[in-house]
Design a protein around this motif. Structure first.
Motif, short mmCIF file in Angstrom:
data_model
loop_
_atom_site.label_atom_id
_atom_site.label_comp_id
_atom_site.label_asym_id
_atom_site.label_seq_id
_atom_site.Cartn_x
_atom_site.Cartn_y
_atom_site.Cartn_z
N LEU A 1 7.25 1.97 10.51
CA LEU A 1 6.87 1.42 9.20
C LEU A 1 7.95 0.51 8.62
O LEU A 1 9.14 0.66 8.93
CB LEU A 1 6.61 2.57 8.21
CG LEU A 1 5.61 3.63 8.69
CD1 LEU A 1 5.56 4.81 7.71
CD2 LEU A 1 4.21 3.02 8.84
N GLY B 1 6.06 1.53 -1.69
CA GLY B 1 5.02 1.34 -0.67
C GLY B 1 5.57 0.98 0.70
O GLY B 1 6.76 0.72 0.87
N TYR B 2 4.65 1.01 1.66
CA TYR B 2 5.03 0.69 3.05
C TYR B 2 3.83 0.17 3.83
O TYR B 2 2.68 0.35 3.40
CB TYR B 2 5.63 1.92 3.74
CG TYR B 2 4.71 3.12 3.82
CD1 TYR B 2 3.79 3.25 4.85
CD2 TYR B 2 4.76 4.12 2.84
CE1 TYR B 2 2.94 4.34 4.91
CE2 TYR B 2 3.91 5.21 2.90
CZ TYR B 2 3.00 5.32 3.93
OH TYR B 2 2.16 6.40 3.98
N VAL B 3 4.13 -0.46 4.96
CA VAL B 3 3.06 -0.93 5.87
C VAL B 3 3.47 -0.66 7.31
O VAL B 3 4.67 -0.64 7.62
CB VAL B 3 2.80 -2.46 5.76
CG1 VAL B 3 1.98 -2.82 4.55
CG2 VAL B 3 4.10 -3.25 5.78
N PRO C 1 0.83 -1.21 0.00
CA PRO C 1 0.00 0.00 0.00
C PRO C 1 0.86 1.26 0.00
O PRO C 1 2.03 1.22 0.40
CB PRO C 1 -0.79 -0.11 1.31
CG PRO C 1 -0.75 -1.56 1.67
CD PRO C 1 0.51 -2.12 1.10
N HIS C 2 0.27 2.36 -0.44
CA HIS C 2 0.91 3.68 -0.48
C HIS C 2 2.08 3.74 -1.47
O HIS C 2 2.97 4.59 -1.34
CB HIS C 2 1.42 4.11 0.92
CG HIS C 2 0.45 3.85 2.02
ND1 HIS C 2 -0.70 4.58 2.17
CD2 HIS C 2 0.44 2.91 3.00
CE1 HIS C 2 -1.38 4.11 3.21
NE2 HIS C 2 -0.71 3.10 3.72
N ALA C 3 2.09 2.86 -2.45
CA ALA C 3 3.19 2.87 -3.43
C ALA C 3 3.09 4.12 -4.32
O ALA C 3 4.10 4.61 -4.82
CB ALA C 3 3.16 1.60 -4.26
N GLY C 4 1.89 4.62 -4.51
CA GLY C 4 1.69 5.79 -5.38
C GLY C 4 1.51 5.34 -6.82
O GLY C 4 2.30 4.55 -7.33
N TYR D 1 9.22 -0.81 4.69
CA TYR D 1 9.11 -0.35 3.30
C TYR D 1 9.51 -1.45 2.33
O TYR D 1 10.38 -2.28 2.61
CB TYR D 1 10.05 0.85 3.08
CG TYR D 1 9.69 2.03 3.93
CD1 TYR D 1 8.98 3.10 3.41
CD2 TYR D 1 10.02 2.05 5.29
CE1 TYR D 1 8.64 4.17 4.20
CE2 TYR D 1 9.67 3.12 6.09
CZ TYR D 1 8.97 4.18 5.54
OH TYR D 1 8.61 5.24 6.33
#
Ligand SMILES: CC(C)(COP(=O)(O)OP(=O)(O)OC[C@H]1O[C@@H](n2cnc3c(N)ncnc32)[C@H](O)[C@@H]1OP(=O)(O)O)[C@@H](O)C(=O)NCCC(=O)NCCS
Length: 278
Positions: free
Chosen positions: A265, A222-224, A133-136, A267
Motif C-alpha cells: 500500500l 487514507g491509502y491505496v 480512500p479508507h481515510a475514515g 499512504y
C-alpha cells in the motif's frame, strides 16, 4: 550560450551525455518543437520517441528552464539539484528496460515546467489537497484542510539515506523558498503519498529507522494499493522475482506480502506548513 560544463553539472554518465548531445544535433527540429511543449507541461509528443531522444529533448530544454530560474532569481544550486533527478530516472530506466536514456518523461516534465523543485533532501511540487480512500470519516472531519485546496506535495528521491534532520531542514527551506519566489501561492500544508508511511514499519523497522522517523512527521489520511511501485522501490526496477533474496527486514516484509498475495500500500499524509519552523 551554455557550454558542455553546464550539462556536466547534472552528473550524467559521460557516454550517456554524449549520446544524448549527439542525438540532439541529429533531431534538432524535433527537440525545438517538443521543448516548447515540455516547458508548458505537455509531453505527449515526446512519449513517441525512444529513450535517448527523450533525454535529448530534455537536455535541449534545460537552457530555457535555466533562464526561467534566473529570471525568478532562483539559485543555481536548486536548479542543478532539481535536475540531478534526470540521472536517477535514467538509471531506473536502464534497470527496468535495459535501454539507455530517459523513460519517465511525465515526471521530468514537471521539473521542466517548474512544478517541482528539489530543496535539500526532498522535492516539492505545487499541488492540491487529496483524501485517499479508507481515510475514515472521523479523520476526514478532524482534518483542517479541504479537498482540492492548494498545498505542496513532497517527494523523496532515491540515492541517499533519509536523514531526519535533513528532511526537517528541507521543509524549513521550502517555506522560505515558496515565500520568496512564489509569494502569491498561499498554502497551509505539505502532503505526501508514499509507501514509506506504512504503519507496519514501526514494528518491522523500529522507531529509530529513518523511514519511521519520516513517517512520524505526518498525519495519515487514507491509502491505496500500490504493489508495483512498492515492489520496485524495495527490490529494484528490474522486478526479477525469481532472484529476490531478502537482505533486511523491509525486504522480508515486502516479499512475505507478495508471496501471500497481499497488496502493498501507499499512504497519504499531511503536515502543517510551519510545524518545523524555529
Ligand atoms: C527512502 C530511503 C532513502 C530510506 O532509506 P534509509 O534512510 O536507509 O531508511 P531506514 O534507515 O529506515 O532503513 C531501515 C532498513 O531498511 C533498509 N532499506 C531502506 N530502504 C530500503 C529500500 N528502498 N530497499 C531495500 N532496503 C531498504 C535499510 O538499508 C535499512 O536496513 P538495515 O537495518 O539492514 O541497515 C530508501 O528507502 C530509498 O532510497 N527509497 C527509494 C526512494 C523512494 O522510495 N521514494 C519514495 C517514493 S513514493
Amino acid at each position: 550560450m551554455i557550454n558542455s560544463n553546464f550539462y556536466k553539472k547534472l552528473g550524467l554518465d559521460e557516454d550517456l551525455l554524449n549520446a544524448a548531445l549527439t542525438r540532439f544535433s541529429e533531431i534538432k527540429d524535433v527537440c525545438e518543437k517538443q521543448s516548447r511543449l515540455l516547458l508548458r507541461g505537455k509531453c505527449k509528443g515526446v512519449l513517441k520517441l525512444d529513450f535517448i531522444s527523450r533525454l535529448a529533448v530534455v537536455l535541449y530544454s534545460l537552457p530555457s528552464v535555466y533562464l526561467n530560474y534566473k529570471e525568478k532569481g532562483i539559485d543555481d544550486k536548486i536548479f542543478f539539484d532539481t535536475f540531478s533527478d534526470i540521472n536517477i530516472w535514467c538509471a531506473n530506466a536502464f534497470d527496468q528496460y535495459g535501454e539507455k536514456g530517459l523513460e519517465n518523461i511525465h515526471w521530468i516534465t514537471k521539473h521542466l515546467s517548474m512544478k517541482i523543485f528539489r530543496i535539500g533532501r526532498l522535492q516539492f511540487e505545487f499541488s492540491r489537497f487529496l483524501i485517499l480512500p479508507h481515510a475514515g470519516i472521523k479523520n476526514i472531519i478532524r482534518c483542517p484542510y479541504r479537498l482540492g485546496e492548494k498545498c505542496i506535495t513532497l517527494h523523496i528521491p532515491q540515492g541517499e539515506k533519509l536523514d531526519n534532520d535533513k528532511c526537517i531542514d528541507s521543509l524549513q527551506r521550502a517555506n522560505e523558498f515558496f515565500k520568496k519566489y512564489y509569494p502569491s501561492y498561499k498554502y497551509r500544508c505539505y502532503t505526501v503519498i508514499t509507501w514509506l508511511l506504512n504503519p507496519d514499519f514501526r514494528t518491522v523497522l523500529g522507531e529509530d529507522s529513518n523511514i519511521v522517523k519520516f513517517a512520524n512527521m505526518f498525519t495519515l489520511l487514507g491509502y491505496v494499493p500500490d504493489s508495483d511501485m512498492n515492489e520496485r522501490r524495495v527490490f529494484g526496477y528490474k522486478k526479477d522475482r525469481k532472484n529476490y533474496s531478502p537482505e533486511n527486514a523491509l525486504q522480508r516484509y515486502t516479499l512475505e506480502r507478495i508471496n501471500k498475495g497481499k497488496p502493498l500500500l501507499s499512504y497519504n499524509g499531511f503536515v502543517k506548513k510551519n510545524l518545523f519552523n524555529p
